[in-house]
Design a protein around this motif. Structure first.
Motif, PDB file in Angstrom:
ATOM      1  N   THR A 214       0.819  -1.220   0.000  1.00 55.40           N
ATOM      2  CA  THR A 214       0.000   0.000   0.000  1.00 55.40           C
ATOM      3  C   THR A 214       0.847   1.261   0.000  1.00 55.40           C
ATOM      4  OG1 THR A 214      -0.119   0.152   2.422  1.00 55.40           O
ATOM      5  CG2 THR A 214      -1.758  -1.251   1.307  1.00 55.40           C
ATOM      6  N   GLU A 216       1.729   2.843   2.503  1.00 58.52           N
ATOM      7  CA  GLU A 216       1.302   3.678   3.604  1.00 58.52           C
ATOM      8  C   GLU A 216       2.134   3.345   4.837  1.00 58.52           C
ATOM      9  OE1 GLU A 216      -0.856   6.179   3.377  1.00 58.52           O
ATOM     10  OE2 GLU A 216      -1.006   5.739   1.250  1.00 58.52           O
ATOM     11  N   SER A 218       2.618   2.969   9.024  1.00 67.26           N
ATOM     12  CA  SER A 218       1.909   2.698  10.281  1.00 67.26           C
ATOM     13  C   SER A 218       2.949   2.394  11.355  1.00 67.26           C
ATOM     14  CB  SER A 218       0.960   1.508  10.131  1.00 67.26           C
ATOM     15  OG  SER A 218       1.659   0.350   9.709  1.00 67.26           O
TER      16      SER A 218
END
Length: 221
Positions: A214, A216, A218
């Motif tokens: 993704t 992204e 985290s």
């Protein structure tokens, strides 16, 4: 009557020498066997490309001993794309050495919060500056221009949310540029090398890791 002191304040060098003395009495003596091994060569498994910012020392963040990570630091933790034009290619040389000679297994690009280079890219505050007055930095962070335009069009150029988006976008840019190096691309494809993205938030000390699919970020578990 008390005589006035003639002692001058400690200089930055004095502070460094004091730290060196602590190291000699502590880490050097307690890890003497490890230092003997390191004197014969280095075999780090990981290369970390990080920002020059004094607040984000990879060795401290990852709590590693000498010899465990091969580190390159520059403004905004940037990797330029592969090119063979004449010049001094410091990041490219370090990358080539890590991948081809040391044969590291992973290359991590670690961005960070409150990055001055990324903020300058986002706001274009150094645009048009002359070398020696910000021009060198402006030229270097122009590597982020395309990503900057994308962030600015979606989030504007002010505020912490836009700044963090820019900081994380910079990591993705460097990861993409890593794949333009033939030696990196071939090793990634045959599985002998893995690329990682990370982001360290100075405000809360939390390390974020980029998901490879993704892209992204985290918090690291």
């Amino acid at each position: 009557m008390t005589e006035p002191t003639t002692d001058s304040p400690a200089s930055p060098l004095d502070t460094l020498i004091d730290g060196y003395r602590r190291f000699r009495e502590g880490g050097w003596k307690t890890q003497r066997e490890k230092w003997n091994t390191l004197s014969e060569g280095q075999q780090p498994d990981v290369m970390v490309i990080a920002c020059s910012d004094s607040r984000v020392d990879p060795s401290q963040i990852f709590d590693v001993d000498p010899g465990e990570i091969f580190v390159v630091r520059n403004v905004a933790a940037l990797v330029p794309p592969f090119e063979t034009t004449p010049g001094h290619h410091g990041v490219s040389a370090a990358l080539e050495f890590a991948v081809q000679v040391l044969k590291v297994k992973e290359v991590m690009v670690m961005g960070h919060g409150l990055c001055g280079g990324c903020k300058a890219s986002l706001t274009q505050s150094l645009h048009g500056a002359e070398p020696g007055e910000g021009g060198f930095v402006a030229n270097w962070i122009s590597l982020l221009d395309e990503a900057r335009n994308d962030v600015a069009s979606k989030m504007g150029t002010e505020g912490r949310d836009a700044e963090r988006a820019m900081e994380q976008a910079a990591v993705r840019v460097s990861l993409d540029n890593l794949m333009t190096f033939p030696c990196v691309r071939s090793k990634v494809k045959d599985g002998s090398l893995r690329l990682r993205g990370a982001f360290f938030a100075i405000t809360d000390g939390v390390l974020h890791v980029m998901d490879e699919e993704t892209r992204e970020f985290s918090p690291a578990v």
